[in-house]
Scaffold this motif. Structure first.
Motif, PDB file in Angstrom:
ATOM      1  N   TYR A  77     -11.620 -52.701  35.917  1.00  0.00           N
ATOM      2  CA  TYR A  77     -12.804 -51.778  35.482  1.00  0.00           C
ATOM      3  C   TYR A  77     -13.018 -50.586  36.170  1.00  0.00           C
ATOM      4  N   THR A 114     -10.515 -47.917  34.872  1.00  0.00           N
ATOM      5  CA  THR A 114     -10.387 -47.339  33.553  1.00  0.00           C
ATOM      6  C   THR A 114     -11.635 -46.975  33.204  1.00  0.00           C
ATOM      7  N   GLN A 115     -13.015 -47.414  33.737  1.00  0.00           N
ATOM      8  CA  GLN A 115     -14.329 -47.189  33.398  1.00  0.00           C
ATOM      9  C   GLN A 115     -15.041 -46.228  34.359  1.00  0.00           C
ATOM     10  N   THR A 116     -14.519 -45.946  35.500  1.00  0.00           N
ATOM     11  CA  THR A 116     -15.602 -45.247  36.589  1.00  0.00           C
ATOM     12  C   THR A 116     -14.910 -43.725  36.940  1.00  0.00           C
ATOM     13  N   THR A 117     -15.716 -42.943  37.517  1.00  0.00           N
ATOM     14  CA  THR A 117     -15.072 -41.737  37.955  1.00  0.00           C
ATOM     15  C   THR A 117     -13.921 -41.839  39.006  1.00  0.00           C
ATOM     16  N   ARG A 154     -10.676 -42.411  37.435  1.00  0.00           N
ATOM     17  CA  ARG A 154     -10.120 -41.238  36.849  1.00  0.00           C
ATOM     18  C   ARG A 154      -9.525 -40.181  37.872  1.00  0.00           C
ATOM     19  N   TYR A 155     -10.275 -40.123  38.892  1.00  0.00           N
ATOM     20  CA  TYR A 155     -10.121 -39.257  40.104  1.00  0.00           C
ATOM     21  C   TYR A 155      -8.648 -39.994  40.718  1.00  0.00           C
ATOM     22  N   TYR A 213      -6.266 -41.209  39.333  1.00  0.00           N
ATOM     23  CA  TYR A 213      -5.178 -40.929  38.550  1.00  0.00           C
ATOM     24  C   TYR A 213      -4.889 -39.311  38.593  1.00  0.00           C
ATOM     25  N   SER A 214      -5.860 -38.426  38.506  1.00  0.00           N
ATOM     26  CA  SER A 214      -5.710 -37.084  38.663  1.00  0.00           C
ATOM     27  C   SER A 214      -5.215 -36.827  39.966  1.00  0.00           C
ATOM     28  N   ASN A 267      -1.844 -34.517  40.193  1.00  0.00           N
ATOM     29  CA  ASN A 267      -1.866 -32.836  40.702  1.00  0.00           C
ATOM     30  C   ASN A 267      -3.122 -32.830  41.725  1.00  0.00           C
ATOM     31  N   GLU A 322      -3.750 -30.519  44.205  1.00  0.00           N
ATOM     32  CA  GLU A 322      -4.377 -29.267  44.176  1.00  0.00           C
ATOM     33  C   GLU A 322      -5.349 -28.779  43.102  1.00  0.00           C
ATOM     34  N   ALA A 323      -4.654 -29.299  41.791  1.00  0.00           N
ATOM     35  CA  ALA A 323      -5.737 -29.141  40.668  1.00  0.00           C
ATOM     36  C   ALA A 323      -6.949 -29.750  40.467  1.00  0.00           C
ATOM     37  N   THR A 324      -6.617 -30.922  41.058  1.00  0.00           N
ATOM     38  CA  THR A 324      -7.931 -32.017  41.241  1.00  0.00           C
ATOM     39  C   THR A 324      -8.817 -31.604  42.264  1.00  0.00           C
ATOM     40  N   LYS A 325      -8.285 -30.949  43.304  1.00  0.00           N
ATOM     41  CA  LYS A 325      -9.248 -30.456  44.316  1.00  0.00           C
ATOM     42  C   LYS A 325      -9.993 -29.229  44.008  1.00  0.00           C
ATOM     43  N   SER A 384     -10.705 -28.556  40.826  1.00  0.00           N
ATOM     44  CA  SER A 384     -11.606 -28.761  39.743  1.00  0.00           C
ATOM     45  C   SER A 384     -13.052 -29.375  40.308  1.00  0.00           C
TER      46      SER A 384
END
Lengths: 310, 498
Positions: free
Chosen positions: A177, A180-183, A186-187, A189-190, A194, A196-199, A201
């Motif tokens: 859960y 797959t369902q929470t921020t 998602r963070y 995975y990102s 990547n 640097e890109a996540t930071k 963002s």
């Protein structure tokens, strides 16, 4: 119309084929009690591997889980034997695990260090602390009422299913859960995909790192509590090498050590493949030396097949 | 009668779900330079990767020197006389020039390398290219232009008949470009053939004999360069008439939306400027002038001291990227692959990466409202993708850039910092991006646009701020700005005009 991506399920297919082959070779394999047995034996590794999945998807690694398991197990046994209530003992042990993970996360995120090196060091430090704390001897949880309650966690049943299995299933449902369902998921995975890109963002990547190592620490402690409960005592050397089994389960499940890719479902499957393999070799009376050999070879073959498909 | 060295016939390449090439033709003639043109995503790189063995074609035939050619891999292609010089050079920085040239095939006996032969042979190759370099020198100490020459030397060492150059001048200085052209002329004289890929049309007219144009994975045409002009080329590339490339929109107001007062750190000094609502403030300057550093300092990525910074009159701090976003400042990085996108994630997940909190309650993502947002931006910015679940790395450069901009827009900023928004983006997508910027202007955003292309800045900005060595050397109004004035300020030769 919709194409089903088979490669997504290949570890599950592998597990099913493998189980069918084993059940053909040995008729004691496909019995209810043996299946429960496998699941119960797998539960410890699975719970650790669930936390490891979070860490590895961010591109990190946590080698300190075995030591965390031992120290938390020792804490719970000690507190019970001193007469504390099981709830207090369990919460304290989980807090110890979470604290170790939090510490790992802080050092890795703020110190900008390699997770491998940091957790290699803390693995040694916390194993050492465990040995000092226990004086190198097992700690018995004693025979009081509290100890009996604890023992139930390791040996008891709920609606006919061993409690460690139920805990494992709960861990996986929650892990699935969250991923797959929470921020946070998602963070995770990102960040692994990547950093640097996540930071850039606007994601607080340090916080995500600290959180995944904390999760890993808490789950390692949970595994430590179950082992201690099962034996009614804590071994100072418990959990040695468990970090490698957990990493193997995660990788067998298709999670990339490079980060950014992976799933909890894959890790469940990976842990079960290892569990079924151990069980099958036991049923066939293969000596434990050969078992190690077989396990290593299976892991190698599995990751090679996975690599080919990519 | 010219000899055809290479004939690629009806090349089709399918990737899962996409047809990257559809029956493409390419002829390369002996001792000639063939230009290969097309927008990003037209299939040039895919075609060249098939030729050099990186990809296997789905169907079609290749004939090389009159014989049917099957390439099994990059090494095989090289041995058969086809060399490719990639945009990103494939040299090992820590090794010497000679070691790089002979990588994988050192002259040796019983495993002992014969350095003498290797250095002598390398020296001969470098001499052929009029390059006065010591073969023992480490590659990392060379300029980009020199590194490229080492790649060409490597190609020559294989006795390559056909040399493919993929955007070779992108990172070169003018004088390096000149010497590259000289080398190409020499190659042609030595009866080699060249395939030349570039976005810079003037170069095509300068050094190429013929041109082949691709669009959306299909063959558009082949013709001698002497029979075509620049506008016709662009029309063939984009498949439609090209009107005025830049479209300026005047909707500047007098209301200041962003003000920076005395921003300084190790990289930039005493930066003072403001942006009005509906205004594009351009930032010009040479490499190393501190433009990206300024953007990252405002955005909280690089620590800095600021006397005062405000968005719509409200004091802001921008200490971290997250804080900057919360305060209404968004940043689109110049390097979308490294700093902008998570390439392994889907288009949708990238779009909402900055704004995920908006679609979540107690950290649980509301997938439905997230999906609404994703589709809103996909349509508003006409991002071309088979599905929003497609991995963003499979998109063309222009579409990736749009995803990167969509991500920043989704946080509903008041200030949008665009760092080289049209870099590595083809002509058609550039125009779309300019038009999007005009839409943002109309909606009242203030835009800070960093660009190295001065004509672009002159075309779309209301004012242009020029930087030199970390300081503002002048701010020019749209009407007074010229290419020459900007250059003077950029090299530090002009007096301050405020």
């Amino acid at each position: 119309m919709k194409k089903i991506n088979l490669s997504k399920f290949q570890s599950i297919i592998g597990l099913v084929i493998f189980s069918i082959v084993v059940s053909l070779i040995n008729d004691r394999f496909m019995t209810g009690s043996n299946i429960l047995n496998i699941l119960r034996q797998t539960s410890i590794n699975s719970i650790i591997a669930a936390g490891m999945t979070f860490v590895i998807i961010t591109g990190g690694i946590d080698l300190s889980v075995g030591a965390t398991l031992a120290l938390s197990g020792a804490v719970v046994a000690m507190l019970i034997s001193l007469g504390y209530s099981p709830i207090v003992a369990i919460v304290a042990a989980l807090a110890v695990g979470g604290g170790i993970g939090f510490f790992n996360g802080i050092v890795i995120a703020k110190g900008k260090l390699q997770p491998f090196i940091v957790t290699l060091a803390t693995m040694t430090v916390f194993r050492g602390i465990t040995l000092v704390f226990t004086d190198g001897k097992p700690i018995s949880a004693g025979y009081e009422k509290n100890a009996e309650f604890l023992s139930n966690i390791g040996n008891g049943y709920f609606i006919g299913i061993p409690i460690p299995i139920i805990i494992m299933i709960l861990v996986f449902i929650i892990g699935f859960y969250v991923l797959t369902q929470t921020t946070l998921g998602r963070y995770v995975y990102s960040l692994g995909g990547n950093e640097e890109a996540t930071k850039l963002s606007g994601v607080n990547t340090d916080r995500i790192k600290i959180m995944v190592y904390t999760i890993s620490g808490v789950l390692a402690a949970l595994a430590g509590i179950i082992i201690t409960a099962r034996l009614s005592s804590a071994q100072p050397t418990a959990g040695s090498g468990y970090e490698l089994d957990a990493i193997a389960a995660v990788v067998l499940g298709g999670t990339s050590l490079a980060g950014g890719v992976g799933s909890i479902l894959g890790t469940v499957t990976g842990a079960l493949i290892i569990g079924v393999l151990n069980n099958a070799l036991n049923l066939m009376n293969v000596s434990s030396y050969y078992q190690l050999l077989a396990k290593g070879i299976v892991i190698l073959i599995a990751v090679l097949l996975d690599r080919k498909n990519k | 009668m010219t000899d055809v060295v290479l004939h690629m016939d009806g090349i089709t390449k399918e990737f899962p779900g996409v047809k990257a090439l559809d029956g493409v033709h390419l002829n390369v003639y002996k001792s000639k330079v063939m230009a290969l043109l097309g927008e990003n995503g037209a299939g040039k790189s895919t075609l060249m990767k098939i030729l050099s063995g990186v990809y296997q074609k789905t169907s079609g035939e290749i004939y090389f020197k009159g014989e049917k050619l099957e390439v099994t891999g990059p090494k095989d292609a090289m041995q058969k006389g086809i060399a490719i010089i990639h945009q990103e050079l494939n040299l090992i920085e820590g090794l010497s020039i000679a070691e790089n040239i002979f990588m994988g095939r050192f002259p040796s006996k019983y495993g002992k390398v014969n350095w003498k032969i290797m250095h002598n042979e390398s020296k001969k190759l470098l001499d052929r290219l009029n390059l006065d370099l010591d073969p023992k020198r480490k590659v990392q100490s060379l300029s980009i232009g020199q590194k490229q020459m080492v790649e060409i030397a490597k190609a020559l060492s294989f006795e390559a008949e056909l040399i493919i150059m993929d955007e070779p001048t992108d990172a070169l200085t003018d004088s390096e470009t000149e010497s590259l052209f000289k080398v190409i002329e020499d190659l042609v004289k030595a009866e080699k053939s060249v395939v030349y890929i570039s976005h810079r049309l003037p170069e095509i007219f300068k050094i190429c004999d013929d041109v082949t144009i691709l669009r959306d994975g299909s063959f558009v045409g082949e013709m001698p360069v002497s029979e075509i002009n620049e506008n016709q080329l662009i029309e063939m590339m984009v498949g439609r008439k090209l009107e005025e490339q830049y479209s300026y929109l005047d909707c500047k107001t007098e209301e200041v939306v962003f003000r920076v007062d005395a921003l300084s750190n190790a990289l930039v000094k005493d930066i003072i400027f403001d942006i009005k609502k509906g205004e594009i403030l351009g930032v010009a300057g040479l490499m190393g002038a501190g433009r990206t550093e300024l953007a990252k300092s405002i955005y909280g990525n690089i620590p800095c001291d600021i006397k005062d910074m405000s968005v719509s009159g409200v004091k802001v701090y921008g200490k971290t990227e997250k804080q900057a976003i919360d305060e209404g400042i968004a940043y689109v990085s110049e390097d979308r692959k490294k700093d902008g996108l998570v390439l392994g994630l889907s288009v949708g997940n990238n779009i909402t990466l900055s704004s995920l909190g908006q679609y979540s309650t107690a950290t649980v993502i509301n997938k439905k409202s997230e999906k609404n947002c994703i589709h809103y931006y996909k349509d508003a910015m006409s991002i071309k993708t088979p599905s929003v679940n497609q991995k963003v790395k499979l998109l063309s450069g222009g579409n990736q850039q749009k995803v990167s901009i969509a991500k920043s827009l989704s946080v509903k900023p008041k200030i949008l910092i665009l760092d080289e928004p049209t870099r590595g983006v083809d002509v058609g997508a550039k125009k779309e991006i300019y038009e999007l910027m005009n839409t943002f202007k109309k909606e009242g955003l203030g835009i800070l646009m960093i660009s190295s292309e001065i004509p672009e800045l002159l075309g779309v900005c209301d004012r242009i701020m020029v930087m030199h060595e970390g300081k503002i050397s002048g701010i020019l109004n749209r009407v007074e700005a010229t290419q020459e004035k900007i250059m003077r300020l950029a090299i530090g030769a002009g007096e301050s005009i405020q």
